[in-house]
Design a protein around this motif. Structure first.
Motif, PDB file in Angstrom:
ATOM      1  N   LYS A 177       0.870  -1.192   0.000  1.00 40.15           N
ATOM      2  CA  LYS A 177       0.000   0.000   0.000  1.00 40.15           C
ATOM      3  C   LYS A 177       0.896   1.228   0.000  1.00 40.15           C
ATOM      4  O   LYS A 177       1.855   1.292   0.766  1.00 40.15           O
ATOM      5  N   THR A 178       0.574   2.201  -0.826  1.00 38.91           N
ATOM      6  CA  THR A 178       1.386   3.415  -0.873  1.00 38.91           C
ATOM      7  C   THR A 178       0.510   4.613  -0.551  1.00 38.91           C
ATOM      8  O   THR A 178      -0.650   4.652  -0.959  1.00 38.91           O
ATOM      9  N   ALA A 179       1.084   5.588   0.136  1.00 40.14           N
ATOM     10  CA  ALA A 179       0.357   6.849   0.297  1.00 40.14           C
ATOM     11  C   ALA A 179       0.267   7.496  -1.086  1.00 40.14           C
ATOM     12  O   ALA A 179       1.186   7.341  -1.897  1.00 40.14           O
ATOM     13  N   THR A 180      -0.794   8.199  -1.366  1.00 44.72           N
ATOM     14  CA  THR A 180      -0.845   8.932  -2.634  1.00 44.72           C
ATOM     15  C   THR A 180       0.155  10.091  -2.532  1.00 44.72           C
ATOM     16  O   THR A 180       0.497  10.534  -1.421  1.00 44.72           O
ATOM     17  N   ALA A 185       2.481  14.565   0.463  1.00 40.13           N
ATOM     18  CA  ALA A 185       2.758  16.014   0.452  1.00 40.13           C
ATOM     19  C   ALA A 185       2.159  16.687   1.688  1.00 40.13           C
ATOM     20  O   ALA A 185       2.801  17.537   2.317  1.00 40.13           O
ATOM     21  N   ASP A 186       0.937  16.282   2.054  1.00 39.71           N
ATOM     22  CA  ASP A 186       0.295  16.878   3.234  1.00 39.71           C
ATOM     23  C   ASP A 186       1.123  16.595   4.492  1.00 39.71           C
ATOM     24  O   ASP A 186       1.341  17.489   5.319  1.00 39.71           O
ATOM     25  N   VAL A 190       3.487  19.190   7.137  1.00 42.79           N
ATOM     26  CA  VAL A 190       3.438  19.225   8.612  1.00 42.79           C
ATOM     27  C   VAL A 190       4.867  19.120   9.169  1.00 42.79           C
ATOM     28  O   VAL A 190       5.261  19.869  10.069  1.00 42.79           O
ATOM     29  N   ILE A 191       5.627  18.189   8.609  1.00 37.42           N
ATOM     30  CA  ILE A 191       7.009  17.982   9.075  1.00 37.42           C
ATOM     31  C   ILE A 191       7.848  19.243   8.811  1.00 37.42           C
ATOM     32  O   ILE A 191       8.608  19.693   9.673  1.00 37.42           O
ATOM     33  N   ARG A 192       7.674  19.821   7.631  1.00 35.52           N
ATOM     34  CA  ARG A 192       8.455  21.026   7.293  1.00 35.52           C
ATOM     35  C   ARG A 192       8.107  22.171   8.252  1.00 35.52           C
ATOM     36  O   ARG A 192       8.960  22.950   8.643  1.00 35.52           O
ATOM     37  N   HIS A 193       6.834  22.239   8.617  1.00 35.91           N
ATOM     38  CA  HIS A 193       6.413  23.287   9.548  1.00 35.91           C
ATOM     39  C   HIS A 193       7.080  23.081  10.915  1.00 35.91           C
ATOM     40  O   HIS A 193       7.523  24.044  11.556  1.00 35.91           O
ATOM     41  N   GLU A 228       6.828  18.315  -2.975  1.00 32.93           N
ATOM     42  CA  GLU A 228       7.150  18.214  -1.544  1.00 32.93           C
ATOM     43  C   GLU A 228       7.985  16.974  -1.225  1.00 32.93           C
ATOM     44  O   GLU A 228       8.483  16.832  -0.114  1.00 32.93           O
ATOM     45  N   ILE A 229       8.095  16.045  -2.172  1.00 36.44           N
ATOM     46  CA  ILE A 229       8.808  14.780  -1.905  1.00 36.44           C
ATOM     47  C   ILE A 229      10.244  14.901  -2.422  1.00 36.44           C
ATOM     48  O   ILE A 229      10.474  15.058  -3.612  1.00 36.44           O
ATOM     49  N   ASP A 230      11.185  14.826  -1.490  1.00 35.23           N
ATOM     50  CA  ASP A 230      12.589  15.101  -1.829  1.00 35.23           C
ATOM     51  C   ASP A 230      13.428  13.836  -1.898  1.00 35.23           C
ATOM     52  O   ASP A 230      14.636  13.871  -1.632  1.00 35.23           O
ATOM     53  N   GLY A 231      12.789  12.732  -2.218  1.00 39.66           N
ATOM     54  CA  GLY A 231      13.524  11.491  -2.334  1.00 39.66           C
ATOM     55  C   GLY A 231      12.728  10.341  -1.762  1.00 39.66           C
ATOM     56  O   GLY A 231      11.536  10.499  -1.445  1.00 39.66           O
ATOM     57  N   ALA A 232      13.379   9.180  -1.651  1.00 45.01           N
ATOM     58  CA  ALA A 232      12.663   7.995  -1.204  1.00 45.01           C
ATOM     59  C   ALA A 232      13.543   7.150  -0.301  1.00 45.01           C
ATOM     60  O   ALA A 232      14.765   7.108  -0.469  1.00 45.01           O
ATOM     61  N   LEU A 233      12.909   6.497   0.659  1.00 44.82           N
ATOM     62  CA  LEU A 233      13.563   5.459   1.452  1.00 44.82           C
ATOM     63  C   LEU A 233      12.881   4.166   1.020  1.00 44.82           C
ATOM     64  O   LEU A 233      11.663   4.020   1.170  1.00 44.82           O
ATOM     65  N   VAL A 234      13.672   3.268   0.449  1.00 43.73           N
ATOM     66  CA  VAL A 234      13.101   2.119  -0.257  1.00 43.73           C
ATOM     67  C   VAL A 234      13.540   0.819   0.406  1.00 43.73           C
ATOM     68  O   VAL A 234      14.746   0.579   0.549  1.00 43.73           O
ATOM     69  N   GLY A 235      12.601   0.008   0.810  1.00 42.58           N
ATOM     70  CA  GLY A 235      12.918  -1.287   1.410  1.00 42.58           C
ATOM     71  C   GLY A 235      12.964  -2.367   0.344  1.00 42.58           C
ATOM     72  O   GLY A 235      13.937  -2.496  -0.402  1.00 42.58           O
TER      73      GLY A 235
END
Ligand code: PEP
Length: 250
Positions: A177-180, A185-186, A190-193, A228-235
């Motif tokens: 399952k992936t977040a859209t 971005a949402d 929050v994290i950036r804030h 808003e997505i600056d890369g990926a952490l991939v398992g």
């Protein structure tokens, strides 16, 4: 502000040193010359030496999946930051949800590990994210705010310069399952804030926030195209050289 994306592989508890060397032999030629994104492979501790040797002189960096918060001491089975830097490991994942879930990692240990990682010049990738029940209860923002506030506690913007965050909704890790892109971005906003509150606006604008959770070759382009997505952490998607190459070259 443009942020160079960071594409990081989290191999979890997979691969021997021999398999690590074989991975790099296949992977490095496929990503040779790729400079658009920063590439990092985080294998198990035992494979770090083989990974560093294989990656030497290439465009691929090597990271650990954990560190201890102390400089040294009677901590059987643990690995210190200085041990990692001594073999040229440059990155470290901190607070992965599997460590929080199975190994009693808390917001406090994440904070202590972040502090010592930064002190030792490592680039920390701090993982945050909500479990399914928290999302369904409308608590995602609260969870992210709490995890960030506690992780950043007592750390100055100057010291935090190398920090990266990975937003990993726990319900999306290893589940398919992936977040859209919009959901990610949402959460990233929050994290950036929170980063802005802790470290200031300029820092927050430059902070890389990765998305993690079932990133695969087929969904990488859609996710990485979101500003808003600056890369990926991939398992799982990083264990095969061809699959991870397709993600890196989304
Ligand atoms: C992870 O381990 O950080 C992860 C996101 O795993 P997967 O890509 O397999 O969901």
């Amino acid at each position: 502000m443009t942020r160079k994306k960071l594409i990081a592989a989290n191999w979890k508890m997979y691969k021997t040193p021999e398999q690590t060397t074989a991975f790099f032999a296949e992977f490095l030629p496929m990503v040779a010359g790729h400079s658009r994104d920063e590439i990092v492979i985080c294998p198990p501790f035992l494979d770090l030496h083989a990974a560093v040797e294989a990656a030497r002189g290439s465009n691929v960096a090597v990271g650990a999946q954990n560190i201890h918060w102390a400089k040294e001491g009677a901590f059987t089975g643990e690995i210190s930051p200085a041990m990692l830097t001594a073999i040229q490991v440059t990155h470290v994942i901190i607070g992965h949800s599997e460590r929080r879930q199975y190994f009693n990692e808390t917001d406090d240990t994440v904070n202590r590990k972040l502090e010592i990682a930064l002190e030792n010049g490592l680039t920390p990738i701090v993982c945050v994210g909500e479990v399914l029940e928290e999302r369904e209860a409308g608590l995602t923002e609260d969870v992210l705010r709490r995890q960030c506030t506690r992780a950043f506690n007592g750390i100055s913007a100057r010291k935090a310069a190398k920090l990266a965050i990975a937003y990993e909704p726990v319900w999306a890790i290893g589940t398919g399952k992936t977040a859209t892109p919009q959901m990610a971005a949402d959460a990233h906003m929050v994290i950036r804030h929170e980063a802005e509150k802790a470290f200031g606006k300029e820092f927050a604008q430059g902070l890389r926030i990765l998305y993690g959770g079932s990133v695969k070759p087929d969904n990488a382009t859609a996710l990485m195209s979101e500003g808003e997505i600056d890369g990926a952490l991939v398992g799982g998607g990083s264990l095969d050289p061809a699959s991870f190459t397709r993600i890196v070259k989304y």
